[in-house]
Motif scaffolding. Structure first.
Motif, short mmCIF file in Angstrom:
data_model
loop_
_atom_site.label_atom_id
_atom_site.label_comp_id
_atom_site.label_asym_id
_atom_site.label_seq_id
_atom_site.Cartn_x
_atom_site.Cartn_y
_atom_site.Cartn_z
N ARG B 270 22.35 10.74 28.29
CA ARG B 270 21.54 11.36 27.24
C ARG B 270 21.84 12.83 27.24
O ARG B 270 21.51 13.56 28.16
N THR B 271 22.46 13.25 26.22
CA THR B 271 22.78 14.68 26.13
C THR B 271 22.25 15.23 24.83
O THR B 271 21.70 14.52 23.99
N THR B 274 23.82 13.55 21.94
CA THR B 274 23.22 12.27 21.54
C THR B 274 21.95 12.52 20.75
O THR B 274 21.65 11.82 19.78
N GLU B 275 21.26 13.55 21.21
CA GLU B 275 20.04 13.86 20.45
C GLU B 275 20.37 14.19 19.01
O GLU B 275 19.76 13.68 18.07
N ASN B 278 21.28 11.23 17.17
CA ASN B 278 20.13 10.43 16.80
C ASN B 278 19.44 11.00 15.57
O ASN B 278 19.07 10.28 14.65
N GLU B 279 19.31 12.33 15.61
CA GLU B 279 18.67 12.95 14.46
C GLU B 279 19.46 12.64 13.19
O GLU B 279 18.91 12.26 12.16
N GLU B 281 21.38 10.27 12.59
CA GLU B 281 21.24 8.87 12.18
C GLU B 281 19.92 8.64 11.46
O GLU B 281 19.86 7.94 10.45
N MET B 282 18.93 9.23 12.07
CA MET B 282 17.62 9.05 11.45
C MET B 282 17.61 9.56 10.03
O MET B 282 17.14 8.89 9.10
N TYR B 283 18.15 10.75 9.85
CA TYR B 283 18.15 11.30 8.50
C TYR B 283 19.01 10.48 7.56
O TYR B 283 18.69 10.29 6.39
N ILE B 285 19.43 7.37 7.73
CA ILE B 285 18.66 6.18 7.33
C ILE B 285 17.68 6.55 6.23
O ILE B 285 17.57 5.85 5.21
N LEU B 286 17.00 7.65 6.44
CA LEU B 286 16.02 8.04 5.44
C LEU B 286 16.67 8.28 4.10
O LEU B 286 16.19 7.82 3.06
#
Lengths: 437, 583
Positions: B270-271, B274-275, B278-279, B281-283, B285-286
């Protein structure tokens, strides 16, 4: 899969043949399949143990011991490789990884009926937390358990959270003392808040429609309010009156067919004109003519958890129908047509409805009332099926197979598999087992 | 008191007097009263008497007054004799004279030349006085009648008014009572209303109070909850610490072997990257979700716009053809339709180019649709008005005329039908005649050919003829009709032929029952054809011949029995006629 005492029995669905048999260390309280159906976890809360079994490799084993931390709940993560254990008193949630044998801890989880929810695609997990008397929601990325978002919610005492099926909106609702439901987007922004009224008992149950277009909120005032996903405002509310007057609504009343001629008192007088569709040995549905008045239950006002309000909500898989149960009319299941936003049919059973579940593939509803019959409803009609077996098989709960071809009926210590064919004939297979699948 | 006595007699007399006497009596009594009132007091007693008289027979009184015209009977004489007898003539005369003079009448006595003791009675004066008295009497009676009637009228009016008054009083009473009742009800309702208001207020107050209580309780509860929760958390923390410190080796995972990841990839650290990932990816998706929804909405919009445009076009097409029809009430709105059409045509082209949800385009579309809709609505309203007007006014002139026309036409058609029928009949007859003519021609030919052979039979036929003269009416007819044949050779030629035919037909002499047979025979031999020849010749001479011709032709028509019957019967008559007519 089913468990008996401390043994785990895995059977084939079609033939009920025992495929595997595992032995655990203690009495199993909870079993759960992993999402990819490769593993089964068996949780033994008393011992604080979780044992995981593999179906591919029967000799593989895994044991997770929480020790003194205790175990209250255990579940899989969507990827099927992590197990989330909730320790006693909801001290923390331990995330055990089967791949890396690593452990993560999540502090301050909230002890509420629905505190953990995963998105349908399994990417994200929302967790309700409470610190310093304030509610928070954390969104984790399931792949690496990284905290994505952490925000507080404007709730008194959060009771439940649930992702929308499209994974972009999180519904958060408050305790029943306050009617409040909040909608957050995936990135933690508050999209909307909805409160129908105050000073009365609030939300009892919440359900998303599978298309994520509607959010059904059932409350203690006996009404279901449907919110739409565009404006998050109420588009309609469904009341559950005790008398139905509209002649367009089909009311199915279950009536006993008296077989004994000697003791004639047991037969219930058929309520309405005309006979409905029937296929059973002992009871049938009759279509009652309006106006129909349903059996109501007067709730005890000084006890907790009064039996009023909408306790059960479920959307059909195509989002066309919504099935509800009003707790003060416990014998009736109400089916609403979402296309036309009106009541479609009402089924009144002879005994209180315990649970109902929609067929995952088509708009078919299975209802069980704790009696020895299974009831099926579809827009074409409804029928009641007697569960065969020696003695009384009290159907306490049921569960559909994903394909919609069969379902499992659970009684106290038996399980019965019901296979549905395309024709009206229904065959059932019964096995004596213990525990639950 | 001399005056009194005779009256006493009168007064004390029984009421068995006749009406006339009584009337006089009363009349006298009247006078008495009239005079007495005005005069000396000595006659007061008299007035009493007279007033008694007046009062007692009150019912008879009016009747008697009316019968005043009844002529005096013999009793009057006795009455008079009672007043004035042989003895007191002078006294009565003087008394009467006194009375009359007081009344203003001239004296009964003659003019006295001097102060002589005896004055002569002036007969003329007496008669005049009598007449005057009678006239006066009549006048008085009349006046009395009038007064009586007036009195009656007034009495009835009075009664009527009294009844009205009583009714009105009753009505007033009832209305007063009603009013009181209504007032009472009103008061009660107001009371109730006030009570309800009060209750409502109480309820509201209660609700507010309860809400306040709930609110206070809620805050209290929250406080308590928080306190307890904090305690609980503290305890939890302690427990947690204890648990963690316990160094319990048991908290472990005992796993046989590592399980591969579901997707087969390796685990990663976890670096920060990756954070960030992840962000992202989340955006993503939205954003995907939003884009998807927007697409859906755009599609819906496009569909709706299409529908609206279609509606608009249809509306325009609906409204514009109306203008072409010659309507009596063309209004300006239809004119605007055309202009709108032109405008909208331009708009449409523009819109199709801008198929975006541009603000102006949207507004234009909605505005134009609204305009069209308004026009359509007004149009429909006008139509409705027209329809309703037609219903209200009844039939227009047009309708009336058309109805008349319709009737006329039907009459015309009926006439036509009749004419056609007649034509058909005549044509049928002509056709028959034609047929007969043809047959006749053929027979003539035959006869001509057979003529020589039948010469000797002629004489026989004549004999037979006479013999059979009385056999059947029909034959007679035939015979008679044939008798006056004075036609040229054709006839004569035909006659032996007729005879021959007749002989042929004679065996089958017709009786009424065998009429059909003869008919059939006749039709077979078509002898009547021959017979027809003869009357046909007569045709121009005789008026009735034609009829007979026709009838016979009718009779010979094969297959028509009724026709034969009628024809024969008619021939009877006609031939009879003919008989007479023929020379």
């Amino acid at each position: 899969a089913s468990c008996v005492q401390y043994r785990l029995v895995v059977r084939d669905v079609n033939t009920l043949q025992i495929l595997q048999l595992y032995t655990c260390l203690d009495q199993i309280q909870h079993i759960e399949w992993s999402a990819d159906s490769l593993f089964i976890l068996c949780a033994m809360y008393k011992r604080g143990l979780v044992q995981v079994w593999s179906l591919e490799q029967p000799e593989w084993h895994c044991k997770i011991d929480e020790g003194s931390a205790g175990l209250v709940a255990s579940c899989w993560s969507p990827d099927g490789r992590h197990i989330l254990n909730t320790t006693e008193f909801h001290l923390r949630i331990t995330v055990w990884s089967l791949c890396t044998k690593s452990v993560s801890y999540i502090k301050y989880p909230k002890a509420c009926p629905q505190g953990i929810t995963f998105t349908r695609d399994g990417r994200y997990m929302a967790l309700a937390e409470r610190r310093d008397c304030k509610d928070y929601v954390s969104i984790f990325v399931c792949s690496d358990w990284q905290l994505l978002r952490h925000f507080d919610t404007d709730t008194q005492d959060l009771t439940g959270i649930e992702w929308a099926p499209n994974g972009c909106v999180l519904a958060v609702w408050d305790t029943c003392l306050e009617y409040k439901i909040l909608l957050y987007s995936l990135d933690g922004r508050l999209l909307s808040a909805y409160s129908a009224y105050e000073w009365s008992l609030g939300i009892k149950s919440v359900a998303w429609s599978p298309s994520s277009q509607f959010l059904a909120v059932g409350s203690y005032d006996g009404k279901v309010r449907i919110l739409n996903h565009v404006t998050w405002k109420m588009i309609t509310e469904f009341g559950h009156p005790a008398t139905i007057n509209n002649p367009k609504i089909v009311v199915y009343k279950e009536a006993e067919k008296s077989l004994q001629l000697g003791l004639g008192c047991l037969s219930f007088p058929p309520p309405g004109a005309g006979a409905g569709p029937l296929l059973s040995s002992e009871s049938k549905y009759e279509i009652a003519s309006v106006p129909v008045s349903l059996q109501t239950l007067k709730p005890v006002t000084d006890r907790a958890n009064p039996k009023i309000g909408i306790g059960m909500l479920a959307f059909s898989p195509d989002s066309y129908f919504l099935a509800t149960r009003n707790d003060n009319i416990p014998n009736a299941v109400w089916v609403w047509d979402i296309q036309k936003l009106r009541l479609f049919a009402v089924l009144e059973q002879l005994s209180p409805v315990r649970t109902f579940q929609w067929d995952p593939q088509q708009p078919r509803l299975a209802i069980c009332t704790g009696g020895s019959r299974l009831y099926l409803w579809s827009p074409a009609g409804c029928m009641s099926v007697q569960v065969p077996g020696e003695g009384d098989f009290a159907v306490l709960s049921l569960c559909w197979h994903l394909s919609g071809d069969s379902m499992a009926l659970l009684s106290k210590d038996h399980v019965c598999l019901c296979f549905l064919e395309t024709e009206a004939a229904v065959s059932t297979a019964c096995r004596q087992l213990g525990g639950h699948t | 008191m001399r005056k009194v006595r005779p009256r006493e007699d009168l007064c004390s007399g029984p009421l068995s007097f006749s009406s006339g006497i009584l009337a006089l009596e009363i009349a006298m009594g009247d006078w008495m009263t009239v005079t007495d009132r005005g005069l000396s007091s000595e006659s007061k007693t008299i007035s009493q008497y007279t007033s008694e008289i007046k009062m007692s027979p009150s019912s008879l009184y009016s009747q008697q007054v009316l019968c005043s015209s009844i002529p005096l009977s013999k009793n009057v004489h006795s009455f008079f004799s009672a007043f004035c007898t042989e003895d007191n003539i002078e006294q009565s005369i003087s008394y009467l004279d006194q009375e009359l003079t007081t009344f203003g009448f001239p004296s009964l006595y003659e003019e006295s030349k001097g102060k002589e003791t005896k004055r002569e009675l002036n007969i003329v004066a007496v008669l005049n006085c009598m007449n005057e008295l009678l006239v006066l009497q009549r006048k008085n009676l009349l006046a009395q009648e009038n007064v009586e009637t007036q009195n009656l009228k007034l009495g009835s009016d009075m009664d009527h008014l009294q009844s009205c008054y009583s009714k009105l009083k009753e009505q007033l009473e009832t209305s007063r009572r009603e009013m009181i009742g209504l007032q009472e009800r009103d008061r009660q309702l107001q009371c109730k209303n006030r009570n309800l208001h009060q209750l409502l207020k109480n309820e509201k107050d209660e609700v507010q109070k309860l809400q306040n209580i709930i609110a206070s309780r809620a805050t209290q509860y929250n406080h308590d909850m928080k306190r307890k929760e904090r305690e609980y958390n503290k305890l939890k923390e302690r427990l947690h610490q204890l648990v963690m410190n316990k160094k319990d080796k048991k908290i472990a995972m005992d796993i046989l072997n590592y399980v591969g990841r579901a997707d087969g990839k390796r685990g990663s650290w976890r670096t920060g990257k990756t954070e960030a990932r992840n962000e992202d990816e989340m955006y993503k998706i939205l954003l995907n979700d939003y884009e998807y929804r927007q697409k859906q909405i755009l599609m819906e919009n496009a569909e709706l716009k299409k529908v609206l445009q279609q509606m608009k076009k249809e509306m325009i097409s609906l409204l514009s053809p109306q203008k072409k029809k010659p309507r009596e009430r063309v209004d300006d709105s239809t004119g605007t339709v055309i202009s709108d059409v032109e405008e909208d045509a331009g708009e449409l082209s523009r819109e199709s180019m801008w198929d975006l949800s541009c603000e102006t385009v949207r507004e234009q579309l909605t505005n134009s649709i609204r305009k069209q809709w308004r026009i359509l609505k007004s149009h429909v309203e006008k139509l409705d008005n027209q329809v309703s007007k037609v219903h209200l006014e009844g039939f227009n002139d047009e309708d009336v005329i058309s109805r008349q026309d319709h009737e006329q036409e039907t009459e015309k058609l009926e006439l036509e039908i009749q004419q056609c029928k007649e034509m058909i009949k005549t044509q049928q007859q002509l056709l028959q005649r034609k047929a007969f003519e043809e047959e006749r021609a053929s027979w003539l030919k035959q006869q001509f050919l057979n003529m020589t052979t039948f010469d000797h039979q002629n004489s026989e036929n004549v004999k037979l003829f006479s013999a059979f003269s009385g056999s059947s009416d029909r034959d007679n007819l035939i015979v008679h009709s044939r008798q006056p044949q004075k036609k040229p050779h054709s006839v004569s030629n035909g006659s032996p032929v007729c005879m021959s035919k007749l002989t042929k037909s004679l065996p089958a002499s017709p009786s009424t029952s065998d009429f059909c047979q003869t008919r059939s025979c006749l039709s077979e031999h078509s002898s009547i054809n021959v017979l027809n020849i003869t009357p046909e010749e007569i045709k121009p001479n005789q008026v009735g011949g034609e009829c007979t011709n026709q009838k016979w032709s009718v009779a010979s028509r094969p297959g028509s029995q009724e026709g034969c019957y009628s024809g024969c019967s008619l021939t009877y008559t006609n031939s009879h006629v003919e008989k007479d007519d023929l020379p």
